[in-house]
Design an enzyme around this catalytic site. Sequence first.
Site, PDB file in Angstrom:
ATOM      1  N   GLY A  63       3.016   2.256  10.900  1.00 55.79           N
ATOM      2  CA  GLY A  63       3.757   3.503  10.452  1.00 55.79           C
ATOM      3  C   GLY A  63       4.596   3.813  11.731  1.00 55.79           C
ATOM      4  N   GLU A  94      -5.160  -4.641  10.895  1.00 54.20           N
ATOM      5  CA  GLU A  94      -4.098  -3.668  11.066  1.00 54.20           C
ATOM      6  C   GLU A  94      -4.302  -2.747  12.454  1.00 54.20           C
ATOM      7  OE1 GLU A  94      -2.530  -2.529   6.977  1.00 54.20           O
ATOM      8  OE2 GLU A  94      -3.841  -0.902   7.637  1.00 54.20           O
ATOM      9  N   ASN A 119       0.752  -1.279  -0.124  1.00 54.10           N
ATOM     10  CA  ASN A 119      -0.085   0.092   0.214  1.00 54.10           C
ATOM     11  C   ASN A 119       1.053   1.205  -0.046  1.00 54.10           C
ATOM     12  OD1 ASN A 119      -1.806   1.928   0.643  1.00 54.10           O
ATOM     13  ND2 ASN A 119      -2.404   1.395   2.479  1.00 54.10           N
ATOM     14  N   SER A 145       3.860  -2.003  10.263  1.00 54.59           N
ATOM     15  CA  SER A 145       5.176  -2.036  10.219  1.00 54.59           C
ATOM     16  C   SER A 145       5.805  -3.706   9.927  1.00 54.59           C
ATOM     17  CB  SER A 145       5.904  -1.838  11.944  1.00 54.59           C
ATOM     18  OG  SER A 145       5.354  -0.389  12.222  1.00 54.59           O
ATOM     19  N   GLU A 204      -6.542   4.931   8.100  1.00 52.87           N
ATOM     20  CA  GLU A 204      -6.310   6.338   7.770  1.00 52.87           C
ATOM     21  C   GLU A 204      -7.511   7.084   7.261  1.00 52.87           C
ATOM     22  OE1 GLU A 204      -2.704   5.619   5.818  1.00 52.87           O
ATOM     23  OE2 GLU A 204      -1.636   5.182   7.399  1.00 52.87           O
ATOM     24  N   HIS A 222      -9.479   1.327   5.406  1.00 55.85           N
ATOM     25  CA  HIS A 222      -8.276   1.730   5.928  1.00 55.85           C
ATOM     26  C   HIS A 222      -8.526   2.602   7.113  1.00 55.85           C
ATOM     27  CE1 HIS A 222      -3.981   2.596   6.589  1.00 55.85           C
ATOM     28  NE2 HIS A 222      -3.773   1.539   6.070  1.00 55.85           N
ATOM     29  N   LYS A 270       0.088   4.089  -0.229  1.00 57.45           N
ATOM     30  CA  LYS A 270      -0.320   5.420   0.393  1.00 57.45           C
ATOM     31  C   LYS A 270      -0.349   6.643  -0.257  1.00 57.45           C
ATOM     32  CE  LYS A 270      -0.021   3.076   4.764  1.00 57.45           C
ATOM     33  NZ  LYS A 270      -0.062   3.219   6.422  1.00 57.45           N
TER      34      LYS A 270
HETATM   35  P1  13P Z   1       3.214   0.482   7.558  1.00 57.34           P
HETATM   36  O1  13P Z   1       3.956  -0.824   6.901  1.00 57.34           O
HETATM   37  O2  13P Z   1       3.856   1.668   6.977  1.00 57.34           O
HETATM   38  O3  13P Z   1       3.300   0.301   9.147  1.00 57.34           O
HETATM   39  O4  13P Z   1       1.645   0.873   6.954  1.00 57.34           O
HETATM   40  C1  13P Z   1       0.816  -0.303   7.214  1.00 57.34           C
HETATM   41  C2  13P Z   1      -0.358  -0.139   6.479  1.00 57.34           C
HETATM   42  O5  13P Z   1      -1.204   0.948   7.056  1.00 57.34           O
HETATM   43  C3  13P Z   1      -0.671  -0.884   5.303  1.00 57.34           C
HETATM   44  O6  13P Z   1      -1.903  -0.482   4.805  1.00 57.34           O
END
Ligand code: 13P
Length: 256
Positions: A172, A166, A9, A211, A96, A94, A11
């Site tokens: 992150g 997640e 992903n 992560s 976010e 997601h 982002k």
């Molecule tokens: P990270 O791997 O950067 O922690 O992000 C995970 C994520 O949100 C994947 O959708």
Amino acid sequence: MRNKLIAGNWKMHGSRVANEAWVRALQAEPILESVELAVLVPAPYLAQMQQLLGGSTCVWGGQDVSDQERGAFTGEVAASMLREFGCRYTVVGHSERRQRHGETDVQVAAKAQQALAQDLIPILCLGESLEQREAGKTAQVMRHQLGVLLDILGEGGMARSVLAYEPLWAIGTGRSATPAQVQEVHAWLRQQCAETSPGLAENIQILYGGSVKSSNAVELMTLPDVDGALVGGASLVAQEFLAIARAAAKASQRTE
Ligand code: 13P
């Protein structure tokens, strides 16, 4: 036997030049037979992915989809549009988006329905916040998130979807959930699906995200109820993404 899926992903990252270099690096490596690779890119890059990845073993998809079929919804992207650009997957729900855009469980399910209607595979994201985990509410939060999806999508819709656990506190942060925490939640999610249908529980792919990197991928991908990863930051570096994919391939060989 469930196949492993490693989905990157990106982002809100990428550029035409960087994307092309990423794809070239991927294509220079031998094909991994036992693992499916997917990259989930910002909508403006879907045409580029279709052009660069068409005919390769890495598929592509979107990071979100509208809960509406078409109409006056400025800024939104319809499932049919993702389909037109050759997407196989789209992320839905997601954290976010749930946090920044106030997406509710019902809206997330409606987005998944739009994706399914276009034969896209929704990657349905679930997860608890640190506060919820520390208050012992992980199961309660996920029972609700998963319950709404099961109610609205039904066994048929869920069987054509992928789940992604997640935990918000692992996204992150560089701090992945521990293998024991991941396995516990994944087994619990599978158990919840079994209450709807044992067949669904047996077949649904449950990815872990938060992560994931090459240094923890082997450990995470070997867990019995982990069927792959949704990788954020580490997926931006083609060699890291590939190392995670190789870890998943190795884990699948072990369990064969
Ligand atoms: P990270 O791997 O950067 O922690 O992000 C995970 C994520 O949100 C994947 O959708």
